[in-house]
Structures are given as C-alpha cells and as structure tokens.
Scaffold this active site. Structure first.
Site, mmCIF file in Angstrom:
data_model
loop_
_atom_site.group_PDB
_atom_site.id
_atom_site.type_symbol
_atom_site.label_atom_id
_atom_site.label_comp_id
_atom_site.label_asym_id
_atom_site.label_seq_id
_atom_site.Cartn_x
_atom_site.Cartn_y
_atom_site.Cartn_z
ATOM 1 N N CYS A 116 68.895 -7.281 111.291
ATOM 2 C CA CYS A 116 67.818 -6.941 112.217
ATOM 3 C C CYS A 116 67.749 -8.028 113.271
ATOM 4 C CB CYS A 116 66.503 -6.806 111.483
ATOM 5 S SG CYS A 116 65.817 -8.372 111.005
ATOM 6 N N ARG A 121 69.899 -9.855 107.046
ATOM 7 C CA ARG A 121 68.836 -9.756 106.026
ATOM 8 C C ARG A 121 69.492 -9.242 104.739
ATOM 9 N NH1 ARG A 121 63.574 -9.326 109.028
ATOM 10 N NH2 ARG A 121 62.552 -8.981 107.052
ATOM 11 N N PRO A 122 70.050 -10.151 103.939
ATOM 12 C CA PRO A 122 70.725 -9.712 102.701
ATOM 13 C C PRO A 122 69.745 -9.097 101.707
ATOM 14 C CG PRO A 122 70.586 -12.118 102.803
ATOM 15 C CD PRO A 122 70.056 -11.605 104.102
ATOM 16 N N LEU A 125 69.061 -10.289 96.286
ATOM 17 C CA LEU A 125 68.007 -10.599 95.303
ATOM 18 C C LEU A 125 67.338 -9.318 94.801
ATOM 19 C CD1 LEU A 125 66.405 -13.672 97.104
ATOM 20 C CD2 LEU A 125 68.058 -13.668 95.246
ATOM 21 N N ASP A 305 56.013 -15.312 110.444
ATOM 22 C CA ASP A 305 55.609 -14.247 111.366
ATOM 23 C C ASP A 305 54.595 -14.726 112.410
ATOM 24 O OD1 ASP A 305 57.263 -12.549 109.994
ATOM 25 O OD2 ASP A 305 55.673 -11.510 108.910
#
Ligand code: UD1
Length: 418
Positions: A116, A121-122, A125, A305
């Site tokens: 993105c 953005r793996p 997990l 953010d």
C-alpha cells in the site's frame, strides 16, 4: 475528480463529537460473520473502506442494511469462503476476514492484500497465528487455508494490530482455549473484545500483551456502538493547533490520545482532558514551539497514524522537531507536499527533521495517503491563502465528511468537482 478548497488564516472554534473509528468498525464488521443472528452496529462512519467491507460481507452471503450511521448485518445465510482478488485489493484490511472465515466455515480462500502507500505490508504474522490455531495454510496463487481451528498458543514476534485481531477472531470459533502473547495493545482491540463479549464470547486481557480466549461459545446477534476515532480526533486537534483557536471534542477517550496531547502541551497549547471531552486552545498571537522528538511506536506509544497531521501543525513553529517513524517504511510521503507549502523539512530513512517556519503558504497539493491527506488539510488551515487539495479518494477512506467537520469548527472548506 473532486478537490477541496481550504482557506487558511481563520481560527477554529467550537465543539464536535468525533465519528466512529475506522480501525474499530472494520474488524467488528468481519466479526459479524461469527454471530448466529443479526447484529446492529451504531456509530459506523461513512467511509469507502466500510463500503468495501460491506461488499465482502454481501459477497459471502450476509444480508446487509444501512441506515445513516447504523449498519445491520445478518450472517445467517453466509456460506461463502472465497474473497475475490479485487475485493482483497480494495483495502489492506480485507485480510481481517481470514480469522472469521476459518472459524465459520473451516475454509478461507483469498489473495494477498498487496502493498500500500505506506510500503510493503506483509501478512506473515497473520498466517503464523492461523497455523498456531491448527489450520493449514497453502500459498499457491493466493492463500488457501483449511481446517477447523483448535485452541492454542499464539506467540506474535511483533505486536501487530491486525494479526492480534485475526488471532482473536479465529480463536473465538476454535475448540478449546487460546492464549495470545505479545499482543498489540491498541484501544480498538479492546473494542473488538467488548463487542464479541457482548455477543457471548469470553475474551480477557485486551489492552495488555496477553489475551486469552475461551473458544467454542455460540455467539448470538446483538447491538453495539463502535468507539470514537482517536486518529480523527488527533487530526482535528492538529488543525486547531495549526490554525489557532479553541476546539472541544467529545466521543473519544482522552487517555487514548495522551501521547498526542503531550506533544501539543509541549508545543505551548493549552490542553484540558476530562472524562467527557478533550479541549485544545492555541493563542494565534503566539507561535507553536518545536518539540524535541516525536517517535512513533505501538500503543501506548505515539501513533504512527497521527505522525503526519502533527508534523503538519509543527511545520509552522518556533524551533525544530525531530520525527522518528518506527512503524512503516514509506510514511513521509506528505513531506514533499508540505515543502510545496513552504515547510523546511529534511528526511533520511525513518527520520525527518522539521525546522519550523513562521508561516506556510497556500498551494495546489495532493493527499499522498489517508493520513497524509489529513495532514495537508491541517497545514492548509494554518497557511496563508486558499489551498487546493486533490487525491480525496485517500481522505474518504478514513475521514467521514472532513469538510463538514472542519466547517462545523468555523473553517472555510469546500469540496468541488475539478
Ligand atoms: C493497523 C491500523 C493502521 C495503523 C497500524 C499501526 C487498522 C485497520 N489499521 O494496521 O491504521 O497504522 O495498525 O498502528 O487497524 N507486520 C509484519 N507482518 C505481519 C503484520 C504486520 O511484518 O504479518 C509489520 C508491519 O509491516 C508494520 C508493523 O508490523 O511494520 C505493524 O503493523 P500492524 O500493527 O500489523 O498494522 P495493521 O494491523 O496493518
């Protein structure tokens, strides 16, 4: 394509109730798949990311109705377990359907949500959490997960918000208890826990690093109000700091904003935190002061953010502020846009040095990503002249009526077709 005309130089004054949180409503909407009956959610923001989540729920067989800020999801007929590539790419958070799908149907077929604007953005997990709950994961032109989840130990190597939520959502439908360690502690995870518990789940520990889920309880339908958006609140407070004036916000818990409030306090603003509201006042005749370091970190640290909007406010200040972004690789894409407005900022890797200038000036700028868009609105409100902001598709992913909110605080902002 529409653009926003934002006139700077007017103080912001007034009170506003902050709308529901994007990062709360998205996992809660996916959690509706776990219920046996209809769920009504109140305080849902009108965002394009929410539209995307509703599209996925419909595609999976849910009945979805929307009236103003209330959304009702009836998952009784949901039998689907495949999400299309287009839907997966429509927003990063589409991955949050993985856990609920496995819990509901024992199967989930999806694709990678893709990178993105913030860089790669793996989802490793998320997948290892699913594996720890006994499901098989096959990565072959997409992601194919099968198996009824069993309770287990999920040890996250990093406190990922989304992976913690997926683990909770999968574990709720699992046979047997689950413990999640090194869990993310963000308040929105607490909201997800409260929502699921209100339907009959037994989850404990959200807000701490260890979360336990009993698993296997049948969940009923119900009604729930989504928590307020602390990042929208941080953006509006940044706007008040940039433009000057006095703004009082309700609908958010000031404790979720304490690191942001501390930065504005250090910058010379008056901050008042009460159970019912948070208020910020800045004297327009006194410049903001630079703040030694703003370092982003998982909650309860300073939220990544809020980095861009706070930087936009401190771009016009007396002194320097050093920003260190520890969460994402590409989170300074708003910097070139701020420089177009006269800011003096240099970046190197994950560090940005802001040398405060006396005042920014209006320019034609573009929202580089969602919070970068919020940042440009903040900068424009403190600047001289009328700024034209494009790239509003990013802004509409996470701010419900940004221009209406700012106008309600006395700003001059207008959206027009370009
Ligand atoms: C959530 C928020 C987003 C916020 C972010 C960090 C939602 C819908 N979005 O995103 O607004 O910016 O938290 O507070 O809630 N990581 C991995 N592997 C994974 C997952 C994550 O390496 O499988 C890394 C990420 O690349 C990133 C860090 O972990 O560097 C934190 O990401 P994460 O907490 O997962 O963010 P999101 O849940 O995607």
């Amino acid at each position: 394509m529409s653009v926003m005309y934002i006139s700077g130089g007017r103080p912001l004054e007034g009170e506003l109730t902050v709308h529901g949180a994007k990062n709360s409503v998205l996992p809660i909407l996916s959690a509706c798949l776990l219920a046996r009956g209809p769920v009504t959610l109140n305080n849902c923001p009108r965002l394009t990311d929410v539209d995307a989540a509703l599209g996925i729920l419909r595609h999976l067989g849910c009945r979805v109705e929307r009236e103003g800020h209330a959304i009702t999801v009836d998952p009784s007929g949901a039998a689907g377990s495949t999400i299309t590539e287009e839907q997966m790419r429509s927003m990063r958070s589409s991955i949050i359907f993985l856990g609920p799908l496995l819990a509901r149907t024992g199967e989930a077929h999806l694709t990678y949500p893709g990178g993105c604007e913030l860089g790669p953005r793996p989802i490793d997990l998320h997948l290892s959490a699913i594996r720890a709950l006994g499901c098989q994961v096959r990565e072959d032109r997409g992601i194919h997960c099968t198996g009824r989840p069993r309770g287990g130990e999920v040890q996250l190597s990093l406190p990922s918000v989304g992976a913690t939520e997926n683990a909770i959502l999968c574990a709720v439908g699992a046979d047997g208890p689950t413990t999640i360690t090194n869990a993310a502690r963000e308040p929105e995870i607490g909201d997800l826990q409260s929502f699921l518990n209100s339907l009959g789940a037994n989850i404990r520990g959200a807000g701490s690093s260890t979360i336990t889920v009993e698993g296997g309880r049948e969940l009923s339908g119900g009604e729930y109000a989504v928590m307020g958006d602390r990042i929208v609140a941080a953006t509006l407070l940044s706007a008040a700091a940039a433009a000057g004036g006095r703004v009082r916000l309700s609908g958010v818990d000031w404790r979720h904003l304490s690191t942001v409030l501390s930065v504005f306090h250090q910058a010379g603003c008056r901050v008042e935190s009460r159970l019912e509201y948070v208020e910020l006042e800045r004297d327009r005749n006194v410049s903001l002061k630079g703040v030694p370091t703003v370092r982003t970190a998982p909650y309860p640290g300073f939220p990544t953010d809020a980095q861009a909007p706070v930087m936009a406010a401190l771009a016009a200040s007396d002194g320097c502020t050093l920003f260190v972004e520890t969460m994402f690789d590409s989170r300074y894409r708003h910097v070139p846009e701020l420089i177009r407005m006269g800011a003096d900022i240099t970046t190197e890797g994950r560090v940005a040095l802001v040398r405060g200038v006396e005042r920014l000036h209006a320019a034609r700028v573009e929202a580089s990503d969602l919070r970068g868009g919020g940042a440009m609105a903040v900068a424009a409100l403190g600047a001289e002249g009328t700024t034209v902001l494009s790239g509003l598709r990013h802004v509409d992913r996470g701010y419900d009526g940004l221009e209406e909110m700012l106008c309600a605080l006395g700003a001059q902002v207008e959206r027009r077709e370009a």
